[in-house]
Design an enzyme around this catalytic site. Sequence first.
Site, short mmCIF file in Angstrom:
data_model
loop_
_atom_site.label_atom_id
_atom_site.label_comp_id
_atom_site.label_asym_id
_atom_site.label_seq_id
_atom_site.Cartn_x
_atom_site.Cartn_y
_atom_site.Cartn_z
N ARG A 86 6.34 4.68 -1.75
CA ARG A 86 6.12 3.95 -2.77
C ARG A 86 6.60 4.51 -4.06
O ARG A 86 6.32 5.51 -4.27
CB ARG A 86 4.61 3.69 -2.84
CG ARG A 86 4.20 2.33 -2.01
CD ARG A 86 2.75 1.98 -2.28
NE ARG A 86 1.85 2.79 -1.25
CZ ARG A 86 0.95 3.90 -1.65
NH1 ARG A 86 0.66 3.89 -3.07
NH2 ARG A 86 0.18 4.37 -0.79
N GLY A 211 6.88 -0.62 1.86
CA GLY A 211 5.67 -0.34 0.90
C GLY A 211 6.30 -1.00 -0.72
O GLY A 211 5.20 -1.25 -1.23
N HIS A 237 -8.43 -1.14 0.24
CA HIS A 237 -7.29 -0.34 1.31
C HIS A 237 -8.24 0.40 2.26
O HIS A 237 -8.44 1.67 2.10
CB HIS A 237 -6.69 0.60 0.18
CG HIS A 237 -5.64 1.42 0.66
ND1 HIS A 237 -4.90 2.69 0.20
CD2 HIS A 237 -4.64 1.19 1.83
CE1 HIS A 237 -4.18 3.00 0.72
NE2 HIS A 237 -3.71 2.13 1.75
N SER A 258 -3.27 7.77 1.48
CA SER A 258 -2.28 7.41 2.77
C SER A 258 -1.93 8.89 2.94
O SER A 258 -1.81 9.79 2.20
CB SER A 258 -0.97 6.73 1.99
OG SER A 258 -1.37 5.83 1.29
N SER A 260 -3.82 10.71 4.77
CA SER A 260 -5.07 11.63 4.99
C SER A 260 -6.13 11.40 5.92
O SER A 260 -7.30 11.77 5.90
CB SER A 260 -5.69 11.53 3.69
OG SER A 260 -4.66 11.79 2.61
N SER A 264 -5.53 7.89 12.02
CA SER A 264 -6.08 8.43 13.34
C SER A 264 -7.45 8.06 13.36
O SER A 264 -8.13 7.97 14.50
CB SER A 264 -5.83 10.09 13.09
OG SER A 264 -6.39 10.52 11.79
N ASP A 275 -5.45 -0.44 7.70
CA ASP A 275 -4.71 -0.16 6.60
C ASP A 275 -5.36 -0.99 5.44
O ASP A 275 -5.72 -0.48 4.23
CB ASP A 275 -3.37 -0.63 6.29
CG ASP A 275 -2.66 0.13 5.00
OD1 ASP A 275 -3.16 1.03 4.62
OD2 ASP A 275 -2.02 -0.84 4.37
N ARG A 373 7.95 6.09 9.34
CA ARG A 373 7.03 5.23 9.77
C ARG A 373 7.52 4.61 11.19
O ARG A 373 8.35 4.45 11.58
CB ARG A 373 6.66 4.25 8.57
CG ARG A 373 6.33 4.54 7.25
CD ARG A 373 4.77 4.36 6.91
NE ARG A 373 4.27 5.09 5.68
CZ ARG A 373 3.03 4.89 5.41
NH1 ARG A 373 2.42 4.25 5.98
NH2 ARG A 373 2.80 5.62 4.19
#
Length: 607
Positions: A86, A211, A237, A258, A260, A264, A275, A373
């Site tokens: 981004r 993005g 988000h 993002s 972090s 998962s 997301d 990605r």
Amino acid sequence: MEIPNLLKGKLTDEMFLRLMELKNESVLDFLSWVVGHCDPESVYVLKGTREDQEYVKRRALETGEEIPLRVPGHTIHFDKPSDQARAREDTFILSEPIPFVNTKPRQEGLNEVMELLRGSMRGREMFVGFYALGPKSSPFQILAIQVTDSPYVIHSENILYRSAYDEFVKVGGNVEFLRFVHSKGTGDVKKRRIVIDFGGTVYSVNTTYAGNSVGLKKLALRLTLRRAVNEGWLSEHMAIVGLEGKETTHYVTAAFPSGSGKTSTSMMGKLVSDDLAFIRESQGIARAVNPEIGVFGIIQGINKRDDPIIWEVLHTPGEVIFSNVLMTESGEVYWVGSEEPVPRKGINYAGEWWPGKTNSEGVEIPPSHPNARFTAPLKSFRNADPRIDDPRGVEIEAMIFGVRDYTTVVPIAEAFSWAHGVVTMGASMESARTSAVVGKLDEMEFNPMALLDFISVSLGEYLRNYLEFGKKLRLQPRIYGANYFLKDMEGRYLNSKEDKRVWLRWITERLEGRADHLRTAVGLIPTYEDLRRLFKEVLNKEYMKQQYELQFSIRLKEYKNKYLRIRELYSRVKDTPREVLEILDEQIGRIDKDIQRYGDTFSPFNI
Ligand code: SPV
Ligand code: MN
């Protein structure tokens, strides 16, 4: 209704009929304007049929924007070396100045991007896609049109969003919709611009990284966030995940910056969203939907052992677009952290690659970019929740705000109340920067609710809406602060990747009234006894008192400094609600009291 000649000249009979069927003057005006300004060779209007989807995929291959891989349905796409994340510096909201937001005077921003878009699609096919954010025909639904000269971009949208040509036909002329205009332009990344106009249109040019180019993702978020604040709901988000309890599934949201731990976390239960979330109040309950139906996830570090579900998606025939990973001669892909052998050579975003290859500055080029990605439909994931399209949304019982913080925040804590959590956990997030944005790695950044990059109103307004939203709720979600990245004095991580399973189980047990807590100055933390039991039950691990003490001691001095910094930031925002500053002052007061009693650190064994 008539289609202007200029637009008509770019359409086949079939495409002409598709536009006529919409009976929507403002769609025609919008498309006529884009065609007149960007001057594409031809226009393809998607109804979202199977043939349309196949056509787009074929065009992505023919234009070279995607390359087929060995596994059927898999392709790879490369973005330019300097277009891998981004682009904050090139993204502008056209508005009066807003604190923490990159703004530009409206006319100046429009002039600039119009200049870059003029004739930008010449010689190319333009695609027009119709989509809905949120379940179709639901109270959450927001309609949108994407125009782009990139088949990769429209292919990504076809995976990530609900096709909604039929919804446009159904509502006819009188419907509001968001507009996204994207062009690859000349591909000159120095002239990359992403321009958000509150009139409802976002322009993006000279970039392909999703993005920056896929309008319905983070570009739409700026518009929907503003709308949510005006209308009294939340556009966030956040992942949405269903945690299996004793009797029922408990849905929780999870906001993480993002890279972090959000993806998962969303794989640890029933997957609704990885997301984004739209959250609305209905009969006193917070209900959430995913505006999307696909995942655009970070691939670095995904391996078979830690991420079995994603691993399976990435190794099974079906629709997957890999971006910016390494491709080998035999059409295999490799990425850093996959725990697979590193290929001796291949192709990546910087061209031919071999181990040790350096760029012009002598810096070694990794085989895959840290922000490489994968794009895949939610339905490919075996934990996809059957309620993804539930028009009522799922009821939210808890909200997690997670940071990448090496020094301060405990692995998991529960807020005293909604307002306490919103202010001291959500609004106070500080997190180390990752490769998901262009910039220096690991610098600590203020990132409230993990959406500072997407905020499009004053933070004060935004928080006022949050606090008011909570007041409308009969059942306020409990709020949790999480940090998967705490380190010891020697810089070693205090937790392993899988420990998050235990924190999530603790949340589940808290919601069911089965787990206890200890009260500290900053929130409620788990007891040692509960964690010893949960580590055994969930991970079959012995959990030592000493580990607990290291992980859950409250680092009072660091916490105090954190909240002083945060308080200072908010005191400079003119419209910060008084309540926010009061809650921060109370938090600092509690910490101070503990410092006087216990010194710089408070051990949970002191209680
Ligand atoms: C993120 O970085 O938060 C993403 C990917 O979800 S992007 O579309 O780049 O925002
Ligand atoms: Mn994101």
